[in-house]
Scaffold this motif. Sequence first.
Motif: not given
Length: 490
Positions: A259-268, A432-443, A456-460
Amino acid sequence: MDNRQCVGTSLISEPPAPRRSRRVLRRVLVAALAGGLVAGGVLVLLPQERQRQPRTVRPPAAGPQAQAPVLTGVTYGVPAALPGLTALIGRQEQRVRARPRDARAWAVLGSAYVERGRRAGDAADYPRAERALRTSLAVRGSRNAEALDGLTALALARRDFPAAKEYGEQALKAAPKRWSAYPPLIDAYTGLGDYKKARSTLEKLMELRTGPVERPAVMARAATVYRDRGWREDAVAQLTDAAAAARTPAEQAAWLAGVGQLAWERGDLPDALRHFEAAMRLDPDQRAAPAGRARTLAALGRTAQALTAYRAAVARRPDPEVLLELGELYESLEQPQAAEEQYERLRAAVRQSMAGGVDEELLIGRFEADHGDAWEAVERLRAEWRRQPGIEVADALGWALHRTGEDEEALTYATAATDEAKGGGVRSALYSFHRGMIEAELERYGPARRYLEEALRINPYFSPLLAPLAREALGTLGEPPADELPEDHL
């Protein structure tokens, strides 16, 4: 924005050892009667395990019933306390010496070794477990469900999902009504990226009639599948109910840490810290909770406490993943020498783990991509993807390809890790971070902005190194133009 890295010192300088074929392993089986020890069947939980019960855990029944098997089948799905496991191993060693043709005794011994190795983070127990379980098979034959359960749990502990699938399906065929055959098979299918089979196996498990003793473990397994599908609230509900229904402190601690791990993953962070600390109070030998607590303290800005907590966690058990986290925390604090000390310990821990038969290719690939040789990371992760194409490997391979500049191909794997239609239902800030950075590199700035914002919305606080990079990249991308197409048109 280009922070790619393609040179450095390899985590493991030698190539990975070749894996023995199934044929060779079957030949070993015949000679195993002289053997020793492997992975998880039925565990007899000893009275010593029940001495530290909190008020929320129901006491066991008195008399012989308290010494009988508490949860049948796979120890991987039923947490047990380390002192009880050690006592059980001592008993079973005496038993197999006195009765070397007692197949069940060998299976219990092997199962206990798998569970102890998994709980203590000591892969040295795995070869012992393997010898015991193969001895059990040699004595009783190929329809020995308890030994097959154990070999499935052992394969999972070693991250060998093809072998876990093979043994798990054999165990299910040998005893289709045994609930304990289902949870490890679900994990094997997940590790192989076969999420359809994982879900259908869970459905069959949920249809079985299980008693109050087994039900918490079933709910915990359901929580894992729900989490992987992105059903976070359902996962939390299942794990919370499992913790409330747990029969031993060790079992309750495991579910609370989940339960703690799930809370961590959502940034709580407050909820995560509360559950990790509750798990540690119940079971001082809990592995996930101390690392989770340290991670959460770091995210809360309580850096000194976080470093102390991390150092305490790795002093007891030098878990490679926790050492990587600690090294990256030191990097984020601009202490490169302290970080390198942890990475050196990580190298030693990985070598020790691999000596016990654990597949560490995913961890090595992740380390090399960010801290070593990204080209080596790609090579290792390509091989891992061919062998067991789960979401974790897809994400790691996509990121490693990005670090070598192969962004078009990288996007294919990042998409597999993040698009529900392709199997990636889990909501992960890192993916999501990894995909975002790859998308940015591809313009592809629209998708890049969306995935970085989503991370950052999922877990800042998802990483002390990478979360600041996500914010920096978003600042570089700026606000979307007024005529940018909505997501469903891209």
